[in-house]
Design a protein around this motif. Structure first.
Motif, mmCIF file in Angstrom:
data_model
loop_
_atom_site.group_PDB
_atom_site.id
_atom_site.type_symbol
_atom_site.label_atom_id
_atom_site.label_comp_id
_atom_site.label_asym_id
_atom_site.label_seq_id
_atom_site.Cartn_x
_atom_site.Cartn_y
_atom_site.Cartn_z
ATOM 1 N N ALA A 18 -83.374 -24.399 81.622
ATOM 2 C CA ALA A 18 -82.431 -25.483 82.259
ATOM 3 C C ALA A 18 -82.699 -26.653 81.531
ATOM 4 O O ALA A 18 -81.622 -27.257 80.959
ATOM 5 C CB ALA A 18 -82.532 -25.697 83.377
ATOM 6 N N SER A 19 -83.646 -27.149 81.204
ATOM 7 C CA SER A 19 -84.099 -28.226 80.400
ATOM 8 C C SER A 19 -83.724 -27.980 78.682
ATOM 9 O O SER A 19 -83.320 -29.079 78.222
ATOM 10 C CB SER A 19 -85.461 -28.836 80.476
ATOM 11 O OG SER A 19 -86.324 -27.940 79.883
ATOM 12 N N SER A 25 -77.260 -29.501 74.630
ATOM 13 C CA SER A 25 -75.922 -29.819 74.742
ATOM 14 C C SER A 25 -75.796 -31.205 73.983
ATOM 15 O O SER A 25 -74.946 -31.621 73.378
ATOM 16 C CB SER A 25 -75.488 -29.723 76.026
ATOM 17 O OG SER A 25 -76.262 -30.533 76.792
ATOM 18 N N ARG A 26 -76.862 -32.015 74.274
ATOM 19 C CA ARG A 26 -76.831 -33.441 73.694
ATOM 20 C C ARG A 26 -77.025 -33.319 72.120
ATOM 21 O O ARG A 26 -76.592 -34.100 71.146
ATOM 22 C CB ARG A 26 -78.245 -34.049 74.179
ATOM 23 C CG ARG A 26 -77.697 -34.726 75.615
ATOM 24 C CD ARG A 26 -78.842 -35.933 76.134
ATOM 25 N NE ARG A 26 -80.322 -35.638 75.651
ATOM 26 C CZ ARG A 26 -80.974 -34.889 76.428
ATOM 27 N NH1 ARG A 26 -80.458 -34.418 77.724
ATOM 28 N NH2 ARG A 26 -82.105 -34.653 76.328
ATOM 29 N N TYR A 27 -78.008 -32.278 71.463
ATOM 30 C CA TYR A 27 -78.562 -31.999 70.328
ATOM 31 C C TYR A 27 -77.164 -31.485 69.390
ATOM 32 O O TYR A 27 -77.060 -31.986 68.340
ATOM 33 C CB TYR A 27 -79.610 -31.320 70.281
ATOM 34 C CG TYR A 27 -80.194 -31.422 68.967
ATOM 35 C CD1 TYR A 27 -80.394 -32.391 68.012
ATOM 36 C CD2 TYR A 27 -80.765 -29.932 68.260
ATOM 37 C CE1 TYR A 27 -80.893 -32.190 66.810
ATOM 38 C CE2 TYR A 27 -81.210 -29.921 66.976
ATOM 39 C CZ TYR A 27 -81.408 -31.044 66.191
ATOM 40 O OH TYR A 27 -81.943 -30.990 64.897
ATOM 41 N N LEU A 28 -76.266 -31.001 69.974
ATOM 42 C CA LEU A 28 -75.182 -30.322 69.445
ATOM 43 C C LEU A 28 -74.186 -31.212 68.930
ATOM 44 O O LEU A 28 -73.728 -31.341 67.857
ATOM 45 C CB LEU A 28 -74.617 -29.281 70.351
ATOM 46 C CG LEU A 28 -73.832 -28.090 69.768
ATOM 47 C CD1 LEU A 28 -74.953 -27.114 68.839
ATOM 48 C CD2 LEU A 28 -73.187 -27.223 70.826
ATOM 49 N N VAL A 29 -74.381 -32.349 69.440
ATOM 50 C CA VAL A 29 -73.404 -33.415 69.331
ATOM 51 C C VAL A 29 -73.905 -34.120 67.946
ATOM 52 O O VAL A 29 -73.226 -34.625 67.076
ATOM 53 C CB VAL A 29 -73.294 -34.400 70.525
ATOM 54 C CG1 VAL A 29 -72.557 -35.740 70.039
ATOM 55 C CG2 VAL A 29 -72.738 -33.949 71.510
ATOM 56 N N VAL A 30 -75.166 -34.378 68.069
ATOM 57 C CA VAL A 30 -75.750 -34.886 67.047
ATOM 58 C C VAL A 30 -75.438 -33.840 65.582
ATOM 59 O O VAL A 30 -75.210 -34.415 64.367
ATOM 60 C CB VAL A 30 -77.419 -34.909 67.034
ATOM 61 C CG1 VAL A 30 -78.153 -35.627 65.952
ATOM 62 C CG2 VAL A 30 -77.613 -36.140 68.343
ATOM 63 N N ILE A 286 -100.724 -30.176 74.467
ATOM 64 C CA ILE A 286 -99.875 -31.333 73.764
ATOM 65 C C ILE A 286 -98.749 -30.640 73.019
ATOM 66 O O ILE A 286 -97.974 -31.552 72.550
ATOM 67 C CB ILE A 286 -100.758 -32.679 73.261
ATOM 68 C CG1 ILE A 286 -101.368 -32.008 72.069
ATOM 69 C CG2 ILE A 286 -101.636 -33.171 74.190
ATOM 70 C CD1 ILE A 286 -102.236 -33.114 71.023
ATOM 71 N N THR A 287 -98.784 -29.439 72.509
ATOM 72 C CA THR A 287 -97.723 -29.199 71.586
ATOM 73 C C THR A 287 -96.710 -28.439 72.308
ATOM 74 O O THR A 287 -95.866 -27.451 71.569
ATOM 75 C CB THR A 287 -98.518 -28.262 70.404
ATOM 76 O OG1 THR A 287 -99.245 -26.900 71.388
ATOM 77 C CG2 THR A 287 -99.241 -29.015 69.680
ATOM 78 N N LYS A 288 -96.555 -28.702 73.673
ATOM 79 C CA LYS A 288 -95.308 -27.889 74.640
ATOM 80 C C LYS A 288 -94.839 -29.262 75.200
ATOM 81 O O LYS A 288 -95.266 -30.173 75.301
ATOM 82 C CB LYS A 288 -96.065 -26.840 75.555
ATOM 83 C CG LYS A 288 -96.775 -25.630 74.922
ATOM 84 C CD LYS A 288 -97.457 -24.790 75.740
ATOM 85 C CE LYS A 288 -98.087 -23.493 75.264
ATOM 86 N NZ LYS A 288 -99.105 -23.922 74.042
ATOM 87 N N GLY A 289 -93.703 -28.829 75.981
ATOM 88 C CA GLY A 289 -93.162 -29.806 76.817
ATOM 89 C C GLY A 289 -91.821 -30.476 75.900
ATOM 90 O O GLY A 289 -91.656 -30.015 74.977
ATOM 91 N N THR A 290 -91.475 -31.410 76.846
ATOM 92 C CA THR A 290 -90.082 -32.124 76.432
ATOM 93 C C THR A 290 -90.423 -32.832 74.989
ATOM 94 O O THR A 290 -89.432 -33.033 74.423
ATOM 95 C CB THR A 290 -89.701 -33.276 77.450
ATOM 96 O OG1 THR A 290 -90.483 -33.891 78.029
ATOM 97 C CG2 THR A 290 -88.880 -32.188 78.518
ATOM 98 N N LEU A 291 -91.314 -33.571 74.977
ATOM 99 C CA LEU A 291 -91.610 -34.255 73.682
ATOM 100 C C LEU A 291 -91.424 -33.740 72.436
ATOM 101 O O LEU A 291 -90.709 -34.329 71.710
ATOM 102 C CB LEU A 291 -93.291 -34.863 73.630
ATOM 103 C CG LEU A 291 -93.685 -35.622 72.434
ATOM 104 C CD1 LEU A 291 -93.124 -37.058 72.388
ATOM 105 C CD2 LEU A 291 -95.229 -35.744 72.450
ATOM 106 N N VAL A 292 -91.875 -32.357 72.405
ATOM 107 C CA VAL A 292 -91.859 -31.624 71.232
ATOM 108 C C VAL A 292 -90.414 -30.855 71.204
ATOM 109 O O VAL A 292 -89.924 -30.526 70.235
ATOM 110 C CB VAL A 292 -92.603 -30.834 70.902
ATOM 111 C CG1 VAL A 292 -94.206 -31.694 70.509
ATOM 112 C CG2 VAL A 292 -93.162 -29.749 72.000
ATOM 113 N N THR A 293 -89.847 -30.759 72.398
ATOM 114 C CA THR A 293 -88.417 -29.799 72.505
ATOM 115 C C THR A 293 -87.473 -30.498 71.964
ATOM 116 O O THR A 293 -86.395 -30.120 71.190
ATOM 117 C CB THR A 293 -88.261 -29.157 73.896
ATOM 118 O OG1 THR A 293 -89.559 -28.563 74.236
ATOM 119 C CG2 THR A 293 -86.986 -28.347 73.793
ATOM 120 N N GLU A 294 -87.481 -31.824 72.358
ATOM 121 C CA GLU A 294 -86.303 -32.829 72.016
ATOM 122 C C GLU A 294 -86.752 -33.207 70.643
ATOM 123 O O GLU A 294 -87.090 -34.443 70.447
ATOM 124 C CB GLU A 294 -86.491 -34.175 72.847
ATOM 125 C CG GLU A 294 -86.476 -33.667 74.497
ATOM 126 C CD GLU A 294 -85.046 -34.040 74.996
ATOM 127 O OE1 GLU A 294 -84.174 -34.842 74.333
ATOM 128 O OE2 GLU A 294 -84.712 -33.756 76.223
#
Length: 329
Positions: A18-19, A25-30, A286-294
């Motif tokens: 989901a995340s 979908s946001r990154y695709l625009v970029v 710290i190498t997991k999660g939204t910080l590094v996925t985005e």
């Protein structure tokens, strides 16, 4: 949902679709916007002059369809390949060192067991290409030969370039020029850079440095894989590729920017640790999660968060850390 990502990696059981979808979908625009700009920049003539504009473009990410080409050009690999026609194939046809072949063979099945393209059953099976690239490189750079970690880097290069010879020359650019002495038998460059990171953390995130010192955790325990594998298998694929975009253009200081950003962004979390194993565990988390996925916002952070980081500073620190290591040795 697809269990396998576009690069052939199987997603883990607990993958947060989901995340990821929301981010992608946001990154695709970029990506779409960047692709148009890159096509204009390259104008089909496949050459790039180093400039502030190109540096800015690279920091914002190279679209996948241009990635191999841009890496080849900005790293100098393209020039080397053109100046040495047939060299790669001659290396594969020449005399071989049996011990080297054995070491490489041993690591074949350990390379990306979670990637469907490297499975024996895959067609084509990328293990063959990987084996060739590593064998050629070991005979080209006898001082290095083969060392664990190189298999992962060569594997990623093959996934992106889909070309053995290009992967060989990119590997040469990384090991021979961009990363100072990471894979030589003594790994002096690697050990030096881990110490340099420790010094940079002292300057930029002193509380974390103090925690590490208090519990006697050596930097090599928590970050050596970051350096050896250039964040492969540590950070998500898209993020690693964005880091490599900059690594090929700007050199090894990018690794410090990434490491410092991971530590700085997670400072409060790391400081919750109260003992040795706790600290090691926090560094894994710290190498997991939204910080590094985005990856797009993460890449913006690596150029702002650590503040200024000049090559002169790094080289000075490298000198003192190397001397210290040699005097201990």
């Amino acid at each position: 949902f697809c269990r396998v990502d576009p690069y052939g990696f199987e997603r883990p059981e607990d993958f947060d679709y989901a995340s990821y979808e929301a981010f992608f979908s946001r990154y695709l625009v970029v990506l779409t916007r960047r692709a148009i700009k890159w096509s204009k920049l390259l104008k089909g003539n496949n050459s790039i002059q180093k400039s502030l504009k190109v540096k800015r473009y690279i920091r914002k990410g190279i679209p996948n369809e241009h990635r191999a080409l841009v890496w080849m050009i900005v790293s100098g690999a393209q020039t080397n390949m053109e100046q040495n026609p047939g060299y790669y194939h001659r290396l594969l046809e020449g005399e071989k060192n049996a011990k080297l072949l054995e070491a490489i063979k041993t690591d074949m099945n350990r390379t990306f067991p979670d990637n469907v393209k490297f499975r024996k059953t895959a067609d084509p099976c990328l293990q063959h290409a990987l084996y060739n690239v590593l064998v050629a490189y070991g005979h080209h750079n006898k001082a290095v030969g083969y060392c664990q970690g190189m298999n992962f880097i060569a594997g990623y290069l093959i996934l992106i370039t889909k070309n053995e010879e290009e992967s060989f020359w990119l590997l040469d650019a990384l090991i021979g020029r961009i990363l100072p002495d990471y894979y030589s038998p003594a790994m002096l460059g690697l050990k030096t850079d881990q110490e340099v990171l420790g010094e940079l953390v002292k300057m930029k995130v002193p509380a974390v440095a103090e925690l590490m010192e208090r519990h006697g955790v050596m930097w090599t325990l928590v970050v050596s894989r970051w350096f050896i594998c250039l964040f492969i298998d540590i950070l998500p694929v898209e993020t690693v590729l964005r880091i490599w975009d900059c690594l090929f253009y700007e050199g090894s200081k990018i690794i410090f920017r990434v490491a410092l950003t991971l530590i700085k962004q997670n400072q409060a979390f790391i400081l919750e640790a109260t003992n040795f194993p706790d600290i090691c565990d926090k560094f894994k988390q710290i190498t997991k999660g939204t910080l590094v996925t985005e990856c797009h916002s993460f890449m913006q952070k690596i150029f702002t968060d650590p503040g200024s980081l000049s090559m002169a500073t790094i080289n000075k620190l490298r000198e003192t850390c190397r001397e210290k290591l040699l005097s201990q040795g």
